[in-house]
Design a protein around this motif. Structure first.
Motif, short mmCIF file in Angstrom:
data_model
loop_
_atom_site.label_atom_id
_atom_site.label_comp_id
_atom_site.label_asym_id
_atom_site.label_seq_id
_atom_site.Cartn_x
_atom_site.Cartn_y
_atom_site.Cartn_z
N TYR A 1 -8.90 41.68 27.28
CA TYR A 1 -7.47 41.49 27.48
C TYR A 1 -6.74 42.82 27.46
CZ TYR A 1 -6.95 42.48 22.50
OH TYR A 1 -6.98 43.10 21.27
N ALA A 2 -5.45 42.78 27.86
CA ALA A 2 -4.61 43.97 27.79
C ALA A 2 -3.77 43.96 26.52
CB ALA A 2 -3.71 44.06 29.02
N VAL A 3 -2.96 42.91 26.34
CA VAL A 3 -2.10 42.85 25.14
C VAL A 3 -2.07 41.48 24.50
CG1 VAL A 3 -0.60 44.73 25.91
CG2 VAL A 3 -0.05 42.40 26.57
N SER A 4 -2.73 40.49 25.09
CA SER A 4 -2.55 39.10 24.66
C SER A 4 -3.48 38.66 23.55
CB SER A 4 -2.77 38.17 25.86
OG SER A 4 -4.12 38.27 26.29
N GLY A 5 -4.56 39.37 23.32
CA GLY A 5 -5.57 38.88 22.40
C GLY A 5 -6.25 37.64 22.96
N MET A 6 -6.78 36.79 22.08
CA MET A 6 -7.51 35.59 22.52
C MET A 6 -6.59 34.63 23.24
SD MET A 6 -10.68 34.68 22.37
CE MET A 6 -11.42 33.33 23.27
#
Length: 229
Positions: free
Chosen positions: A180-185
């Motif tokens: 991911y870039a910034v979203s996490g799971m």
């Protein structure tokens, strides 16, 4: 992609960190790529071998979708020869005994970042099921299926829905992993639970795409927690 997409059509994941290190799958047999027939020049898909087993005796199939090309990178862009998810899949295959299957789109996604974002938005909006290029594997011989993808707009790419809806995964243990870039799971393991009520979906592993090459400690902890190493 970064978080400018949207959520909830099961499985579409952010073109966030999609790759950097070449992953030559070794621990798993790389069964996913079709081979050219020397006689006809046609591509003949290879079928995963269910006799491959983990150290614990469970037969494991590692499935992943990844995208190389222009990718999100710390608010900017960079070109990747190997997608981040493929890098992570390669790290997994180096550690466990399994068979791999790469999901490849029949209509490949663009190399450029922004057109891929736009296509993903359309597919999410339309609840699309993009076609997969190669025949789906026979999963009847496997106990555990690892499902890997990027996170695109807070979900997995819609092609992951194509995959899981095309197979009978009832009774399988499902282990999701994402880059991911910034979203996490981003709740993707819960999405799989909703979509696969007859499977045991365990907590997933989320690795930031930009840092995938340094993911070994988190990966080892996750694999150990799931009794794969």
């Amino acid at each position: 992609m970064n978080e400018s997409l949207s959520r909830r059509t099961l499985l579409t994941a952010g073109l966030t960190g999609i790759t950097a290190v070449a992953a030559v799958l070794t621990g798993c047999t790389a069964e996913q790529r079709p081979q050219e027939s020397p006689a006809t020049g046609e591509r003949t898909p290879r079928t995963p071998d269910p006799e491959r087993t983990t150290v614990s005796g469970s037969r494991v199939l590692l499935v992943y979708f990844s995208r190389a090309g222009e990718n999100y990178y710390y608010r900017g862009r960079r070109d990747l020869e190997v997608g981040n998810t493929e890098v992570l899949a390669g790290m997994i295959s180096d550690r466990i005994d399994c068979v791999t299957y790469e999901i490849e789109a029949a209509d490949p996604y663009p190399d450029a970042y922004d057109p891929t974002v736009e296509r993903n938005r359309r597919e999410q909006r339309d609840d699309a099921r993009p076609a997969i290029a190669n025949p789906l594997p026979d999963v009847s011989g496997y106990d555990i299926v690892l499902l890997g993808s990027p996170v695109w707009n807070m979900r997995t790419p819609m092609i992951m829905s194509t995959f899981i809806e095309g197979l009978d995964l009832a009774g399988k243990t499902i282990l999701p992993f994402v880059t991911y870039a910034v979203s996490g799971m981003s709740g993707i393991d819960d999405d799989y639970r909703d979509a696969l009520p007859d499977s045991e979906v365990r907590d997933g592993l989320a690795i930031q795409g930009e840092t995938v090459a340094e993911a070994a400690p988190d990966l080892d902890t996750w694999l150990s927690a799931n009794n794969l190493v």
